[in-house]
Design a protein around this motif. Structure first.
Motif, PDB file in Angstrom:
ATOM      1  N   LYS A 205       0.822  -1.215   0.000  1.00  0.00           N
ATOM      2  CA  LYS A 205       0.000   0.000   0.000  1.00  0.00           C
ATOM      3  C   LYS A 205       0.850   1.257   0.000  1.00  0.00           C
ATOM      4  O   LYS A 205       0.332   2.358  -0.125  1.00  0.00           O
TER       5      LYS A 205
ATOM      6  N   ARG B 247       0.755   7.837  10.163  1.00  0.00           N
ATOM      7  CA  ARG B 247       0.774   7.071   8.918  1.00  0.00           C
ATOM      8  C   ARG B 247       0.939   8.038   7.746  1.00  0.00           C
ATOM      9  O   ARG B 247       0.193   9.004   7.619  1.00  0.00           O
TER      10      ARG B 247
ATOM     11  N   ASN C 104       2.670   2.597   2.506  1.00  0.00           N
ATOM     12  CA  ASN C 104       2.429   3.385   3.708  1.00  0.00           C
ATOM     13  C   ASN C 104       3.613   3.267   4.651  1.00  0.00           C
ATOM     14  O   ASN C 104       4.166   2.180   4.835  1.00  0.00           O
TER      15      ASN C 104
ATOM     16  N   GLU D 291       1.595   8.475   3.459  1.00  0.00           N
ATOM     17  CA  GLU D 291       1.654   7.944   2.103  1.00  0.00           C
ATOM     18  C   GLU D 291       3.051   8.232   1.571  1.00  0.00           C
ATOM     19  O   GLU D 291       3.493   9.382   1.554  1.00  0.00           O
TER      20      GLU D 291
END
Length: 274
Positions: free
Chosen positions: A91, A106, A93, A108
């Motif tokens: 993903k 968290r 992350n 990106e």
């Protein structure tokens, strides 16, 4: 099988993991030049991300020891308090843990893109039981195909009072679930300082700073509980056979080699798989 809130039945694994005790040998050391290093996670391309608890930044370290600063937005007051880091390459992350603040951030972030900058997308509050300086000390990402729940999880190691291995959804929903660790795990680790997921066994490796030890722990599901059973433990020693001081982080590369980070000297030692 009873349903656990927020979980789905275990998904089929891509391949059958190895079983039994893993074997390693010390094969090298990398100087990260990081002061107060507190955790490490492997990145794609043979690189690592190291965080410390004194600066509002992390550093990408390559196989030659060169490093590049990675700015992490959302940190305050010049004291990062960063004690844990984990990366999800699927993903894309990045998770970082702030111990005293009691939160997971968290981001990106695509580690494969040369100039990609982390974007803070979520703050996840952690309600710490006990002293703030005995909170979460390490993090690891558990992919769905290795998870006993069938869902991807973020693993957090709580240092002490009480010592805990926590599982939480990687989306931050719900409460962290303490893994029920058998007493043998607690007996070999006087504290918990870091964690890593073995890609070849799916087992969790937990480091102890006070014991200079690593415990290999197998997770399995028992109804609505996750049980952690000790597979083995082994001492952590340097090139001269001396016990390692201030073990603060663990991570695995895709081959299954284990890397151990020590705080005071910022050295990342490689334990190659036998």
């Amino acid at each position: 099988m009873p349903k656990v809130s927020g979980w789905t039945p275990a998904a089929p694994r891509r391949s059958t993991p190895e079983t039994g005790a893993a074997r390693f040998e010390l094969s090298g050391a990398l100087k990260t030049k990081m002061t107060e290093a507190s955790d490490v996670t492997a990145l794609p391309g043979g690189r690592f991300l190291v965080v410390g608890d004194k600066k509002d930044a992390a550093y990408i370290i390559d196989s030659e020891g060169s490093r590049k600063k990675l700015e992490l937005p959302g940190l305050k007051n010049g004291k990062s308090q960063l004690e844990g880091v984990a990366y999800d390459p699927v993903k894309k992350n990045l998770f970082v843990v702030r111990e005293e603040a009691g939160e997971v951030l968290r981001y990106e972030w695509d580690a494969m893109k040369k100039n990609d900058e982390p974007v803070l997308e979520k703050r996840i509050e952690l309600k710490n039981k006990g002293p703030s300086n005995k909170g979460v000390e390490g993090a690891a990402y558990l992919p769905a195909d290795l998870s006993p729940t069938g869902d991807a999880q973020l693993l957090l190691t709580k240092e002490g009072k009480p010592r805990e291995l926590l599982m939480m959804s990687d989306n931050g929903k719900g409460k962290p679930l303490p893994v029920k660790l058998e007493r043998e795990v607690l007996a070999v680790c006087r504290d918990f300082s870091g964690a890593a997921v073995d890609p070849r066994t799916g087992n969790i490796f937990i480091s102890s700073d006070e014991s200079s030890t690593v415990a290999q722990v197998k997770l399995h599901r028992d109804g609505d509980k996750i049980i952690g059973k000790l597979v083995q433990s082994f001492p952590l020693r340097d090139e001269k056979g001396k016990s390692l001081d201030r073990v603060e982080g663990l991570t695995f590369n895709p081959k299954g080699d284990l890397f151990v980070l020590t705080e005071n000297d910022g050295v990342l030692r490689q334990l190659s798989r036998k």
